[in-house]
Design a protein around this motif. Structure first.
Motif, PDB file in Angstrom:
ATOM      1  N   ILE A  19      24.646 -24.682 -11.415  1.00 23.62           N
ATOM      2  CA  ILE A  19      25.541 -23.545 -11.197  1.00 23.62           C
ATOM      3  C   ILE A  19      25.483 -22.516 -12.326  1.00 23.62           C
ATOM      4  CG2 ILE A  19      27.616 -24.530 -12.269  1.00 23.62           C
ATOM      5  CD1 ILE A  19      27.416 -22.598  -8.918  1.00 23.62           C
ATOM      6  N   ASP A  20      25.031 -22.944 -13.507  1.00 23.63           N
ATOM      7  CA  ASP A  20      24.938 -22.006 -14.634  1.00 23.63           C
ATOM      8  C   ASP A  20      23.494 -21.538 -14.863  1.00 23.63           C
ATOM      9  OD1 ASP A  20      24.070 -24.478 -15.367  1.00 23.63           O
ATOM     10  OD2 ASP A  20      25.176 -24.576 -17.263  1.00 23.63           O
ATOM     11  N   ALA A  21      22.620 -21.778 -13.876  1.00 26.64           N
ATOM     12  CA  ALA A  21      21.212 -21.382 -14.007  1.00 26.64           C
ATOM     13  C   ALA A  21      20.886 -20.243 -13.043  1.00 26.64           C
ATOM     14  CB  ALA A  21      20.322 -22.587 -13.740  1.00 26.64           C
ATOM     15  N   ILE A  55      28.124 -19.342  -4.373  1.00 27.19           N
ATOM     16  CA  ILE A  55      27.825 -19.505  -5.802  1.00 27.19           C
ATOM     17  C   ILE A  55      28.989 -19.015  -6.656  1.00 27.19           C
ATOM     18  CG2 ILE A  55      26.359 -18.661  -7.679  1.00 27.19           C
ATOM     19  CD1 ILE A  55      24.018 -18.708  -5.646  1.00 27.19           C
ATOM     20  N   ILE A  56      29.541 -17.860  -6.334  1.00 26.13           N
ATOM     21  CA  ILE A  56      30.664 -17.324  -7.108  1.00 26.13           C
ATOM     22  C   ILE A  56      31.863 -18.274  -7.031  1.00 26.13           C
ATOM     23  CG2 ILE A  56      32.391 -15.480  -7.213  1.00 26.13           C
ATOM     24  CD1 ILE A  56      30.147 -13.544  -6.386  1.00 26.13           C
ATOM     25  N   LYS A  62      34.376 -24.239 -11.265  1.00 23.31           N
ATOM     26  CA  LYS A  62      33.964 -24.918 -12.501  1.00 23.31           C
ATOM     27  C   LYS A  62      34.704 -24.330 -13.698  1.00 23.31           C
ATOM     28  CE  LYS A  62      29.968 -26.634 -15.019  1.00 23.31           C
ATOM     29  NZ  LYS A  62      28.487 -26.753 -15.062  1.00 23.31           N
ATOM     30  N   SER A  63      34.907 -23.012 -13.688  1.00 27.85           N
ATOM     31  CA  SER A  63      35.647 -22.397 -14.798  1.00 27.85           C
ATOM     32  C   SER A  63      37.089 -22.892 -14.812  1.00 27.85           C
ATOM     33  CB  SER A  63      35.601 -20.870 -14.695  1.00 27.85           C
ATOM     34  OG  SER A  63      36.408 -20.390 -13.628  1.00 27.85           O
ATOM     35  N   ALA A  64      37.675 -23.092 -13.632  1.00 26.42           N
ATOM     36  CA  ALA A  64      39.048 -23.607 -13.555  1.00 26.42           C
ATOM     37  C   ALA A  64      39.123 -25.019 -14.131  1.00 26.42           C
ATOM     38  CB  ALA A  64      39.520 -23.605 -12.107  1.00 26.42           C
ATOM     39  N   ASP A  81      28.930 -18.831 -20.214  1.00 25.80           N
ATOM     40  CA  ASP A  81      28.047 -19.923 -19.797  1.00 25.80           C
ATOM     41  C   ASP A  81      27.794 -19.908 -18.291  1.00 25.80           C
ATOM     42  OD1 ASP A  81      27.847 -20.817 -22.367  1.00 25.80           O
ATOM     43  OD2 ASP A  81      29.275 -22.471 -22.149  1.00 25.80           O
ATOM     44  N   LEU A  82      28.760 -19.386 -17.528  1.00 32.92           N
ATOM     45  CA  LEU A  82      28.632 -19.364 -16.073  1.00 32.92           C
ATOM     46  C   LEU A  82      28.025 -18.068 -15.547  1.00 32.92           C
ATOM     47  CD1 LEU A  82      31.983 -21.116 -15.158  1.00 32.92           C
ATOM     48  CD2 LEU A  82      29.682 -22.006 -14.786  1.00 32.92           C
TER      49      LEU A  82
END
Length: 300
Positions: A19-21, A55-56, A62-64, A81-82
């Motif tokens: 998800i961060d790539a 994706i968003i 993931k940020s939550a 990072d995201l």
């Protein structure tokens, strides 16, 4: 038929674990082994979201999780990072999903937030989410079996009288104009008259208000010249995947996705001519708004 499940689940697993790539359409469709155009349609039908929206959403989720679990992690580090470009974009997007700014969410997040939707299966994925997507695929396959007869056949060259429409909203007016022209020439109504839509642009690439679709009528002989907005058009014959069924207008997207799935799974590729729909009946004359349609994709 299991190949559908394998490809889609593999792709979603890849997205979730990267998800961060780089998750461009080209990269993700490569993982799925579908072309970018076909993958875009298939992914949206299966997940209910476009690739970008999915994706968003996964980035925000993931940020939550980071905000709730890693209390000392800088918010800047989380969104950086995201892949979010700046604080403003991240905050606006986050609030859209959770109704709170990231800082407010962090203050109010329960200590056990990280357990929500994180019941892991052996392969590290969320069982309920994948079950949902597999169910969507099963529903599509079952719907296709019940509603479409798909086969490969030789289609003849077709001589058409055509009216160009720019934008989805203008297709029906274009057919009305064509029918008015045909009535004056005693070409309509007549027995077994065939109305056809020829797609000169893809609705998934070109904006719907700019997509070019030709409203057409099949003729016995080639039209010799343009008459007002009505012009002659010839569609090449040859090998086509043809999906036939009695469907409503709301089913068209699902029909096309089913057709492209079938095409990929059976190792066909498109030829450089235009896909089209042949209407054998009029949906306005059916109590449930259904019509018998052939969906035709030119293939090698």
């Amino acid at each position: 038929m299991e190949e559908y499940k394998i490809r889609i689940v593999k792709t979603i697993q890849y997205i979730d674990s990267h998800i961060d790539a780089d998750l461009s359409l080209e990269k993700v469709s490569e993982v799925s082994a579908y072309s970018p155009f076909h993958f875009h349609r298939i992914f949206k039908l299966v997940t209910g979201e476009t690739l970008q929206s999915y994706i968003i959403r996964k980035k925000i989720e993931k940020s939550a999780l980071h905000l709730a679990v890693h209390k000392n992690m800088e918010i800047k580090d989380i969104y950086w990072d995201l892949g979010f470009s700046n604080h403003s974009v991240f905050c606006k997007t986050f609030k859209k999903y959770y109704g709170l700014a990231p800082t407010e969410f962090r203050r109010s997040a329960p200590e056990k937030f990280h357990k929500i939707l994180q019941i892991q299966s052996k392969n590290g994925q969320v069982d309920t989410v994948f079950s949902q997507y597999i169910c969507n695929i099963e529903n599509l396959l079952n719907w296709t079996k019940m509603n479409l007869k798909i086969e490969v056949k030789e289609m003849p060259e077709m001589n058409l009288a055509s009216v160009m429409s720019l934008g989805i909203a203008n297709v029906e007016p274009s057919f009305n104009l064509l029918i008015d022209w045909a009535k004056k020439k005693s070409l309509f109504p007549r027995e077994n008259v065939k109305m056809i839509s020829v797609y000169h642009d893809s609705c998934k690439i070109t904006p719907l208000d700019k997509v070019r679709i030709h409203a057409c009528m099949l003729l016995d002989e080639r039209l010799s010249k343009q008459e007002g907005e009505v012009f002659p058009e010839t569609i090449d014959g040859g090998k086509y995947i043809v999906g036939s069924g009695e469907v409503t207008l709301d089913d068209f997207e699902q029909c096309w996705v089913s057709m492209f799935l079938w095409m990929n799974e059976n190792n066909y590729s498109t030829r450089r001519t235009f896909p089209y729909e042949i209407y054998h009946t009029n949906f306005k004359e059916h109590p449930e708004g259904k019509m018998i349609v052939d969906f035709c994709i030119p293939v090698h």
